[in-house]
Design an enzyme around this catalytic site. Structure first.
Site, short mmCIF file in Angstrom:
data_model
loop_
_atom_site.label_atom_id
_atom_site.label_comp_id
_atom_site.label_asym_id
_atom_site.label_seq_id
_atom_site.Cartn_x
_atom_site.Cartn_y
_atom_site.Cartn_z
N GLU A 6 0.79 -1.24 0.00
CA GLU A 6 0.00 0.00 0.00
C GLU A 6 0.82 1.28 0.00
O GLU A 6 0.56 2.19 0.79
CB GLU A 6 -0.96 -0.02 1.21
N ASN A 65 2.11 -5.25 -3.14
CA ASN A 65 0.68 -5.52 -2.90
C ASN A 65 -0.06 -4.22 -2.63
O ASN A 65 0.44 -3.36 -1.88
CB ASN A 65 0.58 -6.45 -1.67
N HIS A 91 -10.35 -5.71 -2.62
CA HIS A 91 -11.46 -5.41 -1.69
C HIS A 91 -12.47 -4.58 -2.48
O HIS A 91 -12.30 -3.38 -2.65
CB HIS A 91 -10.95 -4.63 -0.48
N GLU A 118 -6.49 -10.54 -1.46
CA GLU A 118 -7.33 -10.29 -0.26
C GLU A 118 -8.79 -10.16 -0.66
O GLU A 118 -9.51 -9.30 -0.16
CB GLU A 118 -6.86 -9.02 0.47
N ASP A 154 -12.49 -9.79 -1.18
CA ASP A 154 -13.82 -9.77 -0.57
C ASP A 154 -14.67 -8.78 -1.36
O ASP A 154 -14.14 -7.85 -1.97
CB ASP A 154 -13.81 -9.47 0.95
C1 XIL Z 1 -6.72 -6.06 8.01
C2 XIL Z 1 -7.15 -7.21 8.90
O1 XIL Z 1 -8.09 -7.99 8.20
C3 XIL Z 1 -7.76 -6.69 10.18
O2 XIL Z 1 -7.99 -7.75 11.09
C4 XIL Z 1 -6.82 -5.65 10.83
O3 XIL Z 1 -7.48 -5.08 11.94
C5 XIL Z 1 -6.45 -4.58 9.85
O4 XIL Z 1 -5.86 -5.18 8.70
N1 XIL Z 1 -5.08 -4.45 3.47
C6 XIL Z 1 -4.17 -5.35 3.96
C7 XIL Z 1 -4.51 -6.22 5.10
O5 XIL Z 1 -3.08 -5.49 3.38
O6 XIL Z 1 -3.41 -6.50 5.92
C8 XIL Z 1 -5.63 -5.62 5.91
O7 XIL Z 1 -6.01 -6.59 6.92
C9 XIL Z 1 -6.80 -5.24 5.04
C10 XIL Z 1 -6.39 -4.21 4.02
#
Ligand code: XIL
Length: 299
Positions: free
Chosen positions: A127, A169, A206, A235, A237
């Site tokens: 990020e 990432n 996401h 990741e 969702d």
């Molecule tokens: C999130 C986790 O799911 C949570 O449990 C935590 O509180 C915060 O981080 N991007 C990422 C992940 O790279 O590491 C994040 O995970 C979600 C967004």
């Protein structure tokens, strides 16, 4: 095939899941996770605050719990994440400049040495780009340490574990027509041209109202792959868990030879960091949602 992992394996891909160490004593959770998935990412346990809570004192207790569960159940592990503006321990938040640069490389070396030879791919940097139309880097203590912090991180990572694939990432980089995506693309192209060691790019995926799925995601994956890196959905969702959107994302990965796998960010909706979005493949009782069948049919 009857599971996501077995179906993805037909095309030599993995289907992964984020695992939370605190849920490993929940047998509904572990039985789904073990049955369906072939790759594991620690949801929080390998992050900076977890692995180096005090400067110079590494703690792999929770990370190893996730790692050991995965390996004992025959899964590969994605490492997440080594250099990030978020979830830094307090001591690191207070560092800047050269001292932070040294702490960053020490951290990368320390964690990757512990897991040397055991992690298929590491999210080395997470990020680093800003949201919105600027295409700029995100402001952070790491960014203020010098614009070269990302390549310094990747070089330290290559030295620490030459066998691991090294990934960049990020999120909101799925839409090809976004400044953030284009900025990330320019960085990866530059790294490949200059020989900075980068092997893969992770698209968090996401998807929600602010970052809706767009069918040009496939173009994004293809364009990055054409630079000579593996790509993966790291990741996943989807707010509301539209079966069509889950199937589209799956088909986009399958359409790109260098898309090596898909990871969903949790098992059941109740396990999600955005549980109110009901964004995952399993209901709270462990039953399969329509999105599950859509993904399985697409694989
Ligand atoms: C999130 C986790 O799911 C949570 O449990 C935590 O509180 C915060 O981080 N991007 C990422 C992940 O790279 O590491 C994040 O995970 C979600 C967004």
């Amino acid at each position: 095939e009857s599971t996501l992992g077995a179906a993805a394996a037909q095309s030599d891909r993995y289907f992964g899941v984020a695992i939370a160490s605190g849920r490993l004593n929940d047998s509904v959770y572990t039985s789904i996770a073990n049955r369906e998935f072939t790759s594991v990412t620690a949801e929080n346990e390998m992050k900076i605050d977890a692995t180096q809570p005090q400067r110079g004192q590494f703690n792999f207790t929770a990370g190893d719990r996730v790692y050991n569960w995965a390996v004992q159940n025959g899964k590969q592990v994605r490492g997440h994440t080594l250099a990030w503006h978020s979830q830094q321990p307090g001591w690191m938040q207070n560092l800047n400049g050269g001292e932070l640069r040294q702490a960053m490389t020490d951290h990368i070396t320390g964690v990757m040495t512990h897991y040397r030879g055991k992690i298929v791919e590491w999210d080395v940097v997470n990020e680093a780009f800003a949201d919105g139309g600027s295409g700029a880097r995100r402001d952070s203590n790491l960014q203020r340490s010098g614009n070269d912090w990302i390549e310094v991180a990747f070089r330290a990572a290559r030295a620490a574990d030459p066998a691991a694939k090294l990934c960049y990432n990020d999120y909101n980089v799925e839409n090809w027509n976004s400044a953030k995506t284009q900025a990330m693309y320019a960085m990866v192209r530059d790294f490949k041209q200059r020989g900075v060691p980068i092997d893969c790019v992770g698209f968090q995926a996401h998807f929600n109202e602010g970052n809706p799925y767009n069918s040009n995601f496939r173009t994004t994956l293809q364009s990055f792959a054409a630079l000579g890196v593996d790509v993966s959905v790291t990741e996943l969702d989807i707010q509301g868990a539209s079966p069509t959107t889950f199937a589209n994302v799956t088909n986009d990965c399958l359409a790109v030879a260098r898309c090596v796998g898909i990871t969903v960010w949790g098992v059941r909706d109740s396990d999600s960091w955005r549980s109110h979005h009901t964004p995952l493949l399993f209901n709270n009782d462990g039953s399969k949602k329509p999105a599950y069948d859509a993904v399985l049919n697409a694989l």
